[in-house]
Design a protein around this motif. Structure first.
Motif, short mmCIF file in Angstrom:
data_model
loop_
_atom_site.label_atom_id
_atom_site.label_comp_id
_atom_site.label_asym_id
_atom_site.label_seq_id
_atom_site.Cartn_x
_atom_site.Cartn_y
_atom_site.Cartn_z
N PHE A 229 0.85 -1.18 0.00
CA PHE A 229 0.00 0.00 0.00
C PHE A 229 0.89 1.23 0.00
CE2 PHE A 229 0.45 -1.74 4.23
CZ PHE A 229 0.83 -0.67 5.02
N LYS A 235 -0.65 9.44 0.89
CA LYS A 235 -1.99 9.41 1.46
C LYS A 235 -2.36 10.79 2.03
CE LYS A 235 -2.51 4.54 2.62
NZ LYS A 235 -2.75 3.56 3.71
N PRO A 245 -10.16 7.30 -0.76
CA PRO A 245 -9.87 5.98 -1.30
C PRO A 245 -11.14 5.23 -1.67
CG PRO A 245 -9.50 6.02 1.07
CD PRO A 245 -9.73 7.44 0.64
N MET A 246 -11.08 4.49 -2.76
CA MET A 246 -12.16 3.67 -3.32
C MET A 246 -13.26 4.50 -3.97
SD MET A 246 -12.62 0.34 -0.86
CE MET A 246 -12.90 1.21 0.66
N ASN A 250 -8.10 4.24 -6.37
CA ASN A 250 -7.86 2.91 -5.82
C ASN A 250 -6.38 2.62 -5.78
OD1 ASN A 250 -10.24 0.88 -5.23
ND2 ASN A 250 -10.96 2.26 -6.84
N THR A 251 -5.96 1.86 -4.80
CA THR A 251 -4.57 1.43 -4.62
C THR A 251 -4.59 -0.09 -4.43
OG1 THR A 251 -4.78 1.84 -2.25
CG2 THR A 251 -3.87 3.62 -3.60
N ASP A 253 -4.16 -2.04 -1.95
CA ASP A 253 -4.87 -2.55 -0.79
C ASP A 253 -6.38 -2.33 -0.89
OD1 ASP A 253 -3.86 0.14 -0.54
OD2 ASP A 253 -4.76 0.22 1.43
N THR A 254 -6.83 -1.26 -1.56
CA THR A 254 -8.28 -1.09 -1.72
C THR A 254 -8.84 -2.05 -2.77
OG1 THR A 254 -8.07 0.66 -3.39
CG2 THR A 254 -8.11 1.34 -1.08
N ILE A 257 -9.86 -5.03 -0.90
CA ILE A 257 -11.17 -4.87 -0.27
C ILE A 257 -12.27 -5.17 -1.28
CG2 ILE A 257 -12.74 -3.22 0.82
CD1 ILE A 257 -10.24 -1.86 1.97
N ASN A 258 -12.06 -4.73 -2.52
CA ASN A 258 -13.05 -4.99 -3.56
C ASN A 258 -12.90 -6.38 -4.18
OD1 ASN A 258 -14.47 -2.59 -3.41
ND2 ASN A 258 -13.06 -1.51 -4.75
N TYR A 444 -17.73 1.30 0.31
CA TYR A 444 -17.35 1.13 1.71
C TYR A 444 -18.19 0.08 2.44
CZ TYR A 444 -14.42 5.30 1.48
OH TYR A 444 -13.44 6.22 1.16
N GLN A 511 -12.68 6.38 -10.47
CA GLN A 511 -12.26 5.53 -9.36
C GLN A 511 -10.94 4.85 -9.72
OE1 GLN A 511 -15.65 2.92 -9.48
NE2 GLN A 511 -16.77 4.09 -7.94
#
Length: 988
Positions: A229, A235, A245-246, A250-251, A253-254, A257-258, A444, A511
Motif C-alpha cells: 500500500f 496518502k 480511497p475507493m 484505488n490502490t 490494498d483497496t 477490499i473490492n 465502503y 475511481q
C-alpha cells in the motif's frame, strides 16, 4: 477424414467488402491439385480509407518498407484442434503445452513451402530473410517501388485529421499462383491504421517532491508481504486534495477490499508478466512508485525493432506506467518484461506481440493497445490470429483491453467516432481473453458493480466481431448469446460470431488506479487512470498470482483461460453485473444497445473476478503432475566443465539426461542430480530447470566467489530429454553434474517419510573420518524398514582439514568416481544424498581428501518401503524469503527462533506426505545450522544446513509435512540469518 470445424476460424469473406470480397483460403489445396498451374491471386482486402483523410503525395519510390509475409500453417485444422484440446478441461492433452522451440516444427509451414515462397519473393526483386522462429513469418526488405512491382499494387498518400501523414496500398497484394496457396497475408504495406492505448486519465494529479521529508512515518516502505500500500506521504497529499480511497482512487490494498486481489501469499514470486507497449516510459516515475510502496519488482525492457524513439513525457508513457504499476501493486514479486515496439503502428503491434510469444518468457501477457477491427487490414488480422494460437499452444494467458468507446468501441484512424457497432482488435480475436470495464458503487459497505459508462468520458467496449466466428456446438461460447447479439460476421452454418468481452474488471477513471506517470527534475507526479487498459493488466497480474501459487504451478501455467472460464459458468468466483449499458452518445450511434443482464452479456462478459474463489476453482481443475517412482542408477558424471569451457557469466548449457547413464529414453518425469559449482569468479547462483520451459525465478545453488558448493537437485526433464543450467552470476564458473537416479512412470520405489533421525556423528562416536578412509553405516543403524531399496540422507562434513570431497555409495559395490559433497579446507558443507542400500542393507562413506573430516548423517526417509508415496514435480516456486517479507515472516530469523512454513492451505502441498524444498541461508551473522521438521513434533537433534558466519549456503531438503499441512524451520544459531525456501515437488 476431414477435420471437424474448430473455433477461431476467420470467416471466408470479410464483412463490408462486397465489392472486393476475397476468399482467404484457410484450407490448403489437396495434394491432387497442388502441382496444377494456379493463377496469380490477390491476398486479403484493400484497406479502408478513413473519413476526413485528405489525399496527399504518394510515398517516394525509395521509401523503405519492412514487410512480413505470413505463411499458412502446415495443417491449420490440426493447429486449431490442438489449441482447443490443450486449453479445455477434460481433454486428454489438457495442459500438455508445446515447448518454445516445438511450435515451428509441429505447426509451422513445411520447409518446402518456406523455400518455395522465399524463392518467389527473391524472383520478384525483394529481399526475404530467414523464416522466423515461429515457422510462419518471412521478414522482407523492400522499397515502395519494389513492392509496387512485386505485388501489383500502387500506393496512395494521406494526411489524417491529426496532421499525421500516412500511406496505403491501393489494391490487395497479388502473389504468384505457386505461392498463393502458401501465403495468408502480407503486412507492412500501409501505415494508416495506428494502435491506440485504452487508458483514461481522470485529470487528478498530485506532485510528490523527489526530496520528500524523510521521516519514518512518511517514507517507511510498506510492503512486508501480503498486499503493498502507498506510503503515508502520498496518502496525506491525497487527503489534503479532498480525494477519498475507493471513491476517488484505488490502490493495491483497496483493490483487495473490492476482492480483485486473491488470497495467495507469495506475491507472484516465480511468475513473469509481459506488457506489450508501443511507447517509452519514465524510469524515475516507476522508481518513485516502488519507493513509496516499498516494492522491489524487477522491471526489464525488451526492445522490438529498435524500440520507441520519442522520450517519455507527461503524455508519452502514461499507458505503459499504468500497466507496469498495476502488476507491481497486485503481483509485487513477479517479474515484469516490457516489450516495446518502435511506434504505435499496426505493424509494430503485430511484431511486438509476435516477439512476446516466440520468446515465451512470460506466462501472462497484457495488451492495452488496439485499433478498430473495421480498419485492421486482413493480413494483420490473420497474422495476429496465428500468433495468439501459438501463445495458447504454449500455455500463455493473453488479456486484451476491450476498448473505451462503448458499443461503437473505436474511432477511425482519423480520430472520428464511428456511428456504428464495432469492436476493438486484438481484443476481438478468439484466442485471447477480452477484458471489459465496470464501475463500483457503495464501495465502503457492500460494493455493487455495474457497466462502466461515463457520459462523455468513455464506456467499456463490447459487442460482436465482424470478422471472427466460433463453432456454435463445440466452441467455448457454444450456447452463449448476449442480449443484442446480431450476426455481424455473416457466420457460416454451424458457427456464431465471436462475442466480447469475456470478463471485466474495474475501469472507471473516476475511481482509477493511483500511479506515477512522469517526473521532472523536482517531482514525481501521481495521478489516477482508468479505462479497460487498467482492467487488462489487472487480470494479467491476478493470473500471474495464480500461476505462482503451488496449487496451480504443479500443472504449469493456466494458459488460455476462455475454455476454462466459460466451462465454469455461474460461479462464486465471478460477480455478475446486471445493470447499465455501453452506448456512448458522443458516437452518434442511435441503433440497438448492448445491455447488462443476468448471465453473459456484451458489456461485462461473464463478470468480474472474486479472485480468491475464482482461481482456487481454476487451480482445483488442473491435472496433477505425473506420479513418479524412484529408480537408482550407478552414479555417473554427465558434465564436467573443467575439462573444457567453463560456464560463462549469465550463460546456459543443456545436458542430455534421458537415454543416458542407465536412464530410459521415455517415461522419465524427473531426474536426481548432484550438482557442484567450483572456482566461481564472482558471487552468484545456479538455476536448474527442464529444457523447453521458461526459466523460473528460483535458485538451486548460491555461492560466494571462490567457494565450492554442492547440492542435490531434483528437476523435471524437458520433452527433449534435457535439463538446462543457468549461471546467474556476472562471472564464469566451473560446473560438475553427476546423476544419482530418476523418477519414472514405470517401476521404481515409493517414498516413506521418516525422522529426521541422526544415525552417525563422528564427533561423538568413532572419531573423524581419516584421509581416504571409508566407513560403513550398517542397516541396523539406519533403521530401514523391510523392503527398503534406498535411503534419503542429509550428510554434513565439518572440521575439514584440506580441500576434498565425500562419496556415499552402497556397500558391496566399487567406489564410484563421483562425489556427493565437495568442500574447501575449513568449511562446513551439507548436502542431501539419496543412496541405494547394499546387499546387507548398509551404505559406505568415503573421504576423498588427504586430510581428515568429521561426518554427520541424518535420515529423512526411505525408498522402496511398503506404504510409500509417489513423487510429483512442480514448477519451482519461492515459498518464503525473509529478506523481502512473506506475511508475518518479514525479518531475519533470530537466534534459536522457530517459524512455521505454511505451504498452500488446502492444496496439494499441504496434503502431501513430504515436500522437496531448496533451502538457502544467506547473511548469517554467526556460525550455525538450520533444521526443518514436520509440525506437531519437537525439534530433532538433526540439521539440514550448516554454515559459517557470512556464508551463503543452499541445500535440498526432503521433509515430512505435519498434520496441519505445515513444516517447521529452526535457526540453530546464536544470531540472525535470512532464509529462502523454494519448492520443487512433493510426495503424495
Amino acid at each position: 477424414m476431414p477435420t471437424a470445424p474448430s473455433r477461431g476460424r476467420i470467416r471466408r469473406v470479410l464483412a463490408g467488402a462486397a465489392t472486393a470480397s476475397v476468399v482467404l483460403g484457410l484450407v490448403a489445396p489437396t495434394a491432387a491439385h497442388a502441382a496444377d498451374p494456379q493463377p496469380d491471386q490477390r491476398i486479403g482486402l484493400v484497406p479502408i480509407t478513413p473519413k476526413n483523410a485528405a489525399h496527399a503525395a504518394a510515398p517516394a519510390d525509395d521509401t523503405a518498407l519492412d514487410l512480413g509475409v505470413t505463411l499458412r500453417p502446415r495443417d491449420p485444422g490440426a493447429l486449431e484442434s490442438f489449441v482447443t484440446a490443450v486449453s479445455t478441461p477434460g481433454s486428454p492433452v489438457f495442459h500438455q503445452y508445446l515447448r518454445t522451440d516445438e511450435f515451428a516444427g509441429r505447426f509451422g509451414a513445411a520447409p518446402a513451402d518456406v523455400a518455395a515462397v522465399t524463392a518467389e519473393l527473391t524472383a520478384a526483386g525483394l529481399q526475404p530473410g530467414a523464416v522466423e522462429s515461429d515457422g510462419l513469418t518471412i521478414p522482407v526488405k523492400a522499397t515502395v517501388a519494389q513492392a509496387r512491382k512485386a505485388f501489383a499494387t500502387d500506393f496512395a498518400g494521406y494526411t489524417l485529421a491529426d496532421g499525421r501523414t500516412a500511406f496505403s496500398n491501393t489494391e490487395a497484394p497479388k502473389v504468384s499462383g505457386r505461392a498463393a496457396a502458401k501465403v495468408v497475408g502480407i503486412t507492412g504495406l500501409n501505415t494508416v491504421a495506428t494502435a491506440e492505448s485504452m487508458s483514461r486519465p481522470s485529470g487528478k494529479e498530485i506532485a510528490q517532491p523527489k526530496q520528500a521529508p524523510a521521516t519514518e512515518r512518511q517514507l517507511k516502505p510498506n510492503y512486508v508481504g501480503g498486499q503493498p500500500f502507498v506510503c503515508s506521504d502520498i496518502k496525506d497529499r491525497l487527503t489534503a486534495a479532498g480525494l477519498r480511497p475507493m471513491i476517488d482512487y484505488n490502490t493495491p490494498d483497496t483493490l483487495t477490499i473490492n476482492t480483485y486481489q486473491q488470497a495467495f501469499g507469495n506475491g507472484g514470486a516465480g511468475a513473469t508478466v509481459a506488457i506489450m507497449s508501443l511507447e517509452e516510459f519514465d524510469d524515475q516515475a516507476i522508481a518513485g512508485y516502488q519507493r513509496c510502496l516499498g516494492t522491489t519488482t524487477n522491471v526489464s525492457r525488451v526492445k522490438v525493432d529498435g524500440g520507441p524513439t520519442v522520450p517519455p513525457s507527461k503524455t508519452v508513457g502514461v499507458e505503459t506506467a499504468l500497466d507496469i504499476e498495476t502488476v507491481i501493486g497486485v503481483a509485487p514479486n513477479a517479474d515484469v518484461l516490457v516489450y516495446q515496439g518502435a511506434d504505435a503502428s499496426n505493424r509494430e503491434l503485430t511484431a511486438t506481440l509476435r516477439r512476446i510469444v516466440t520468446d515465451n518468457r512470460a506466462q501472462t501477457v497484457s495488451i492495452s493497445w488496439g485499433l478498430c477491427e473495421k480498419y485492421m487490414d486482413s493480413s494483420s488480422l490473420q497474422a495476429q490470429n496465428l500468433i495468439l494460437q501459438q501463445a495458447a499452444a504454449q500455455g500463455q494467458s493473453v488479456f486484451a483491453a476491450a476498448g473505451d468507446y462503448g458499443s461503437t468501441s473505436c474511432t477511425d484512424p482519423s480520430g472520428q467516432f464511428l456511428p456504428q457497432l464495432a469492436t476493438l482488435s486484438p481484443a476481438s480475436q478468439p484466442y485471447l481473453t477480452a477484458v471489459g470495464g465496470t464501475t463500483v458503487s457503495n464501495p465502503y459497505n457492500t460494493p455493487v458493480e455495474s457497466v462502466w459508462n461515463n457520459p462523455g468520458g468513455g464506456a467499456t467496449g463490447g459487442g460482436v466481431s465482424a470478422v471472427w466466428s466460433l463453432d456454435s456446438a463445440t466452441g467455448y461460447q457454444a450456447g452463449v448469446s448476449g442480449p443484442g447479439y446480431a450476426d455481424l460476421c455473416n457466420a457460416p452454418i454451424g458457427r456464431t460470431c465471436r462475442q466480447m468481452p469475456d470478463v471485466s474488471a474495474l475501469a472507471d477513471p473516476m475511481q482509477g488506479y493511483l500511479v506515477t506517470t512522469y517526473s521532472d527534475a523536482d517531482s514525481v507526479y501521481w495521478t489516477t487512470i482508468g479505462g479497460t487498459s487498467f482492467s487488462a493488466p489487472l487480470w494479467a497480474a491476478m493470473t500471474a498470482h495464480a500461476n505462482a501459487d503451488p496449487k496451480c504451478a504443479a500443472a504449469g501455467p493456466l494458459g488460455f483461460l476462455n475454455p476454462q472460464l466459460y466451462k465454469l459458468g455461474s460461479t462464486p468466483g465471478l460477480y455478475d453485473p446486471t445493470s447499465g449499458n455501453n452506448v456512448m452518445s458522443a458516437s452518434g450511434y442511435t441503433g440497438s444497445l448492448y445491455q447488462a443482464g443476468p448471465g453473459y452479456d456484451l458489456t461485462t462478459g461473464l463478470g468480474t473476478p472474486r479472485a480468491d474463489k475464482l482461481f482456487a476453482q481454476l487451480c482445483a481443475n488442473l491435472p496433477a503432475s505425473p506420479a513418479g517412482k524412484f529408480n537408482a542408477v550407478s552414479p555417473t558424471r554427465l558434465l564436467d566443465t573443467r575439462s573444457g569451457a567453463s560456464l560463462a557469466a549469465y550463460g546456459e548449457t543443456a545436458v542430455q539426461v534421458s537415454g543416458t547413464a542407465g536412464i530410459p529414453a521415455s517415461g522419465v518425469t524427473s531426474v536426481v542430480l548432484n550438482v557442484t559449482v567450483t572456482d566461481p569468479a564472482t558471487d552468484g547462483h545456479l538455476t536448474v530447470y527442464p529444457s523447453g520451459g521458461a526459466r523460473p525465478g528460483t535458485s538451486n545453488l548460491n555461492w560466494t566467489a571462490g567457494r565450492t558448493v554442492p547440492n542435490l537437485v531434483t528437476v523435471p526433464v524437458g520433452p527433449d530429454g534435457k535439463v538446462r543450467f543457468y549461471n546467474g552470476a556476472w562471472g564464469q564458473t566451473q560446473l560438475i553434474v553427476d546423476v544419482q537416479g530418476y523418477y519414472g512412470t514405470a517401476g521404481g520405489s515409493t517414498y516413506l517419510p521418516s525422522g529426521p533421525t541422526r544415525v552417525l556423528d563422528t564427533r561423538t562416536s568413532g572419531g573423524a573420518l581419516a584421509a581416504y578412509a571409508t566407513r560403513t553405516v550398517p542397516g541396523s543403524q539406519l533403521g530401514a524398514p523391510s523392503g527398503t531399496k534406498a535411503v534419503v540422507l542429509n550428510v554434513t562434513a565439518t572440521d575439514t582439514r584440506t580441500d576434498g570431497h565425500l562419496t556415499v555409495y552402497p556397500s558391496g559395490t566399487t567406489l564410484p568416481s563421483t562425489s556427493n559433497l565437495n568442500w574447501t579446507a575449513g568449511r562446513t558443507v551439507a548436502n542431501q544424498v539419496i543412496v541405494p542400500l547394499g546387499p546387507d542393507n548398509s551404505i559406505k562413506i568415503n573421504n576423498g581428501s588427504w586430510g581428515s573430516a568429521q561426518v554427520v548423517v541424518d535420515v529423512f526417509g526411505f525408498l522402496g518401503a511398503n506404504g510409500g508415496a509417489s513423487f510429483h514435480s512442480t514448477t519451482p516456486q519461492r515459498l518464503f524469503d525473509s529478506r523481502i517479507g512473506q506475511a508475518t515472516n518479514s525479518w531475519p530469523f533470530g537466534a534459536d527462533e522457530i517459524r512455521v512454513l505454511k505451504l498452500d492451505g488446502d492444496g496439494r502441498l499441504a496434503k502431501a506426505k513430504a515436500v522437496v524444498l531448496n533451502v538457502t541461508v544467506t547473511n548469517p551473522r554467526d556460525d550455525g545450522h538450520l533444521t526443518l521438521y514436520p509440525s506437531g513434533q519437537s525439534a530433532p537433534d538433526t540439521s539440514n544446513l550448516n554454515w559459517s558466519a557470512g556464508q551463503t549456503v543452499p541445500n535440498m531438503v526432503t521433509v515430512p509435512v505435519g498434520p496441519d499441512g505445515t513444516v517447521m524451520i529452526k535457526n540453530g544459531s546464536w544470531s540472525f540469518t535470512d532464509v529462502l525456501v523454494d519448492v520443487f515437488g512433493y510426495y503424495s
